[in-house]
Design an enzyme around this catalytic site. Structure first.
Site, PDB file in Angstrom:
ATOM      1  N   ASN A  16      18.044 -59.261  -0.227  1.00  0.00           N
ATOM      2  CA  ASN A  16      17.249 -58.175  -0.806  1.00  0.00           C
ATOM      3  C   ASN A  16      16.789 -57.262   0.334  1.00  0.00           C
ATOM      4  O   ASN A  16      15.892 -57.624   1.094  1.00  0.00           O
ATOM      5  CB  ASN A  16      16.035 -58.773  -1.541  1.00  0.00           C
ATOM      6  CG  ASN A  16      15.082 -57.706  -2.029  1.00  0.00           C
ATOM      7  OD1 ASN A  16      15.423 -56.522  -2.101  1.00  0.00           O
ATOM      8  ND2 ASN A  16      13.864 -58.121  -2.376  1.00  0.00           N
TER       9      ASN A  16
ATOM     10  N   LYS B 247      15.273 -54.530   0.154  1.00  0.00           N
ATOM     11  CA  LYS B 247      14.029 -53.814  -0.196  1.00  0.00           C
ATOM     12  C   LYS B 247      14.194 -52.321   0.126  1.00  0.00           C
ATOM     13  O   LYS B 247      15.301 -51.794   0.080  1.00  0.00           O
ATOM     14  CB  LYS B 247      12.828 -54.412   0.528  1.00  0.00           C
ATOM     15  CG  LYS B 247      12.764 -55.923   0.399  1.00  0.00           C
ATOM     16  CD  LYS B 247      11.439 -56.479   0.801  1.00  0.00           C
ATOM     17  CE  LYS B 247      11.526 -57.997   0.874  1.00  0.00           C
ATOM     18  NZ  LYS B 247      10.256 -58.654   0.781  1.00  0.00           N
TER      19      LYS B 247
ATOM     20  N   HIS C 205      10.615 -59.057  -9.302  1.00  0.00           N
ATOM     21  CA  HIS C 205      10.207 -59.384  -7.931  1.00  0.00           C
ATOM     22  C   HIS C 205       8.691 -59.216  -7.812  1.00  0.00           C
ATOM     23  O   HIS C 205       8.111 -58.320  -8.422  1.00  0.00           O
ATOM     24  CB  HIS C 205      10.925 -58.449  -6.938  1.00  0.00           C
ATOM     25  CG  HIS C 205      10.790 -58.912  -5.522  1.00  0.00           C
ATOM     26  ND1 HIS C 205       9.663 -58.677  -4.780  1.00  0.00           N
ATOM     27  CD2 HIS C 205      11.634 -59.620  -4.719  1.00  0.00           C
ATOM     28  CE1 HIS C 205       9.817 -59.222  -3.581  1.00  0.00           C
ATOM     29  NE2 HIS C 205      11.007 -59.791  -3.518  1.00  0.00           N
TER      30      HIS C 205
ATOM     31  N   GLU D 146       6.903 -57.965  -5.642  1.00  0.00           N
ATOM     32  CA  GLU D 146       6.455 -56.632  -5.194  1.00  0.00           C
ATOM     33  C   GLU D 146       6.440 -55.656  -6.365  1.00  0.00           C
ATOM     34  O   GLU D 146       5.604 -54.747  -6.410  1.00  0.00           O
ATOM     35  CB  GLU D 146       7.355 -56.139  -4.047  1.00  0.00           C
ATOM     36  CG  GLU D 146       7.068 -56.925  -2.764  1.00  0.00           C
ATOM     37  CD  GLU D 146       8.244 -57.044  -1.807  1.00  0.00           C
ATOM     38  OE1 GLU D 146       9.222 -56.293  -1.932  1.00  0.00           O
ATOM     39  OE2 GLU D 146       8.185 -57.925  -0.924  1.00  0.00           O
TER      40      GLU D 146
ATOM     41  N   GLU E  83       9.925 -67.731  -5.918  1.00  0.00           N
ATOM     42  CA  GLU E  83       9.431 -67.078  -4.709  1.00  0.00           C
ATOM     43  C   GLU E  83       7.904 -67.140  -4.660  1.00  0.00           C
ATOM     44  O   GLU E  83       7.228 -66.295  -5.261  1.00  0.00           O
ATOM     45  CB  GLU E  83       9.856 -65.608  -4.705  1.00  0.00           C
ATOM     46  CG  GLU E  83      11.356 -65.412  -4.687  1.00  0.00           C
ATOM     47  CD  GLU E  83      11.720 -64.115  -3.970  1.00  0.00           C
ATOM     48  OE1 GLU E  83      12.463 -64.198  -2.991  1.00  0.00           O
ATOM     49  OE2 GLU E  83      11.242 -63.043  -4.371  1.00  0.00           O
TER      50      GLU E  83
ATOM     51  N   GLY F  25       7.808 -62.370   3.076  1.00  0.00           N
ATOM     52  CA  GLY F  25       7.563 -61.413   4.153  1.00  0.00           C
ATOM     53  C   GLY F  25       6.448 -61.821   5.091  1.00  0.00           C
ATOM     54  O   GLY F  25       5.972 -61.021   5.895  1.00  0.00           O
TER      55      GLY F  25
ATOM     56  N   SER G 146      10.573 -66.009   3.209  1.00  0.00           N
ATOM     57  CA  SER G 146      10.726 -66.220   4.652  1.00  0.00           C
ATOM     58  C   SER G 146      11.870 -67.180   5.002  1.00  0.00           C
ATOM     59  O   SER G 146      11.765 -67.976   5.933  1.00  0.00           O
ATOM     60  CB  SER G 146       9.409 -66.692   5.272  1.00  0.00           C
ATOM     61  OG  SER G 146       8.404 -65.695   5.111  1.00  0.00           O
TER      62      SER G 146
HETATM   63  C1  PEP Z   1      12.208 -61.259  -0.898  1.00  0.00           C
HETATM   64  O1  PEP Z   1      12.152 -60.070  -0.679  1.00  0.00           O
HETATM   65  O2  PEP Z   1      12.546 -61.652  -2.016  1.00  0.00           O
HETATM   66  C2  PEP Z   1      11.871 -62.192   0.177  1.00  0.00           C
HETATM   67  C3  PEP Z   1      11.926 -63.475  -0.079  1.00  0.00           C
HETATM   68  O3  PEP Z   1      11.513 -61.666   1.384  1.00  0.00           O
HETATM   69  P1  PEP Z   1      11.399 -62.454   2.796  1.00  0.00           P
HETATM   70  O4  PEP Z   1      12.647 -63.279   2.938  1.00  0.00           O
HETATM   71  O5  PEP Z   1      11.307 -61.384   3.813  1.00  0.00           O
HETATM   72  O6  PEP Z   1      10.190 -63.315   2.716  1.00  0.00           O
END
Ligand code: PEP
Length: 254
Positions: free
Chosen positions: A10, A12, A95, A97, A165, A171, A211
């Site tokens: 992803n 983003k 997601h 976000e 998640e 992040g 992460s």
């Molecule tokens: C994500 O954007 O779904 C995500 C898991 O980001 P990150 O790997 O940067 O934590």
């Protein structure tokens, strides 16, 4: 039941079109050679078209990062499932976000998943709890609510993938441990089994996200219930993302 592992990147709101071209051109030949794992890149909408040209004929697949639930009309700035169909195979829905910054509710997410499937797209349906909910011991309750409100037997029969998640791990550089992620994903699978039956629960792919990087992917992939990863930050580094996919293939490739 064999479930093909899936690693999705992803990106983003990162990369200009030129940067996206360069990143895909760097990764694509290496990713193409790795077998036994589905590899999905989710660049920004504006780069999907050019990404399709570069990845055509290769084993690298594409996903969008969002979709609206109406097919067309006066919805300025939105992208419909019909616009994405033929451009990509997957779409990330729900997601954290989107939930946090754009007020997406379980009800909206349910409509998006339904519309995406109707257009032939496979949703990567994200669920997860906040740090406060986690610390208050509410993780299972929150996930259960997200799954009840936005999941349907028909979604999973149509290729919908779940991504667990935990919001506190996205992040932040602070991933869940393999044991914790596996325990929670096991709970999600049991929940889906109670809702929709064991056949669906055993066939639905459930990813971990938060992460994930080249140093910790193996810990997740070694867990029987974890079928891959949704990767944010680390998917923007070609070498690191290729290494994540390679390790996933070595550990669990089919
Ligand atoms: C994500 O954007 O779904 C995500 C898991 O980001 P990150 O790997 O940067 O934590």
């Amino acid at each position: 039941m064999t479930r093909t592992p899936l690693i999705a990147g992803n990106w983003k709101m990162n990369t200009t079109i030129d940067e996206a071209i360069s990143l895909i051109k760097t990764m694509q030949p290496q990713l193409h050679k790795i077998q036994g794992v589905e590899k999905v890149l989710c660049p920004p909408f504006v780069s999907l078209m050019v990404a399709r040209g570069i990845t055509k004929g290769s084993s690298v697949k594409l996903g969008a990062q969002n979709v609206f639930y109406e097919e067309k009309g006066a919805f300025t700035g939105e992208i419909s499932p019909l616009m994405l169909a033929g451009l990509c195979e997957y779409v990330i829905v729900g997601h954290s976000e989107r939930r946090q910054y754009f007020g997406e509710t379980n009800e909206v997410i349910d409509k998006k998943i339904k519309a995406a499937i109707k257009a032939g797209l496979k949703p990567i349906f994200c669920v997860g709890e906040t740090l406060e909910e986690n610390e208050a011991g509410q993780t299972r309750e929150v996930l259960g609510r997200q799954l009840i409100d936005s999941s349907d037997r028909f979604y999973f029969l149509s290729g919908c993938v779940i991504a667990y998640e935990p919001i506190w791990a996205i992040g932040t550089g602070r991933s869940a441990s393999g044991d914790d992620a596996s325990r929670t994903i096991g709970f999600i699978r049991q929940f889906v089994s109670r809702q929709h039956g064991s056949g669906i629960a055993n066939s639905v792919r459930i990813l971990y996200g938060g992460s994930v990087n080249a140093a910790n992917i193996a810990e997740f992939m070694r867990k029987p219930d974890i079928d891959g990863a949704l990767v944010g930050g680390a998917s923007l580094k070609a070498d690191e993302f290729v290494s994540i996919v390679k390790q996933a293939s070595d550990i669990k490739g089919v």
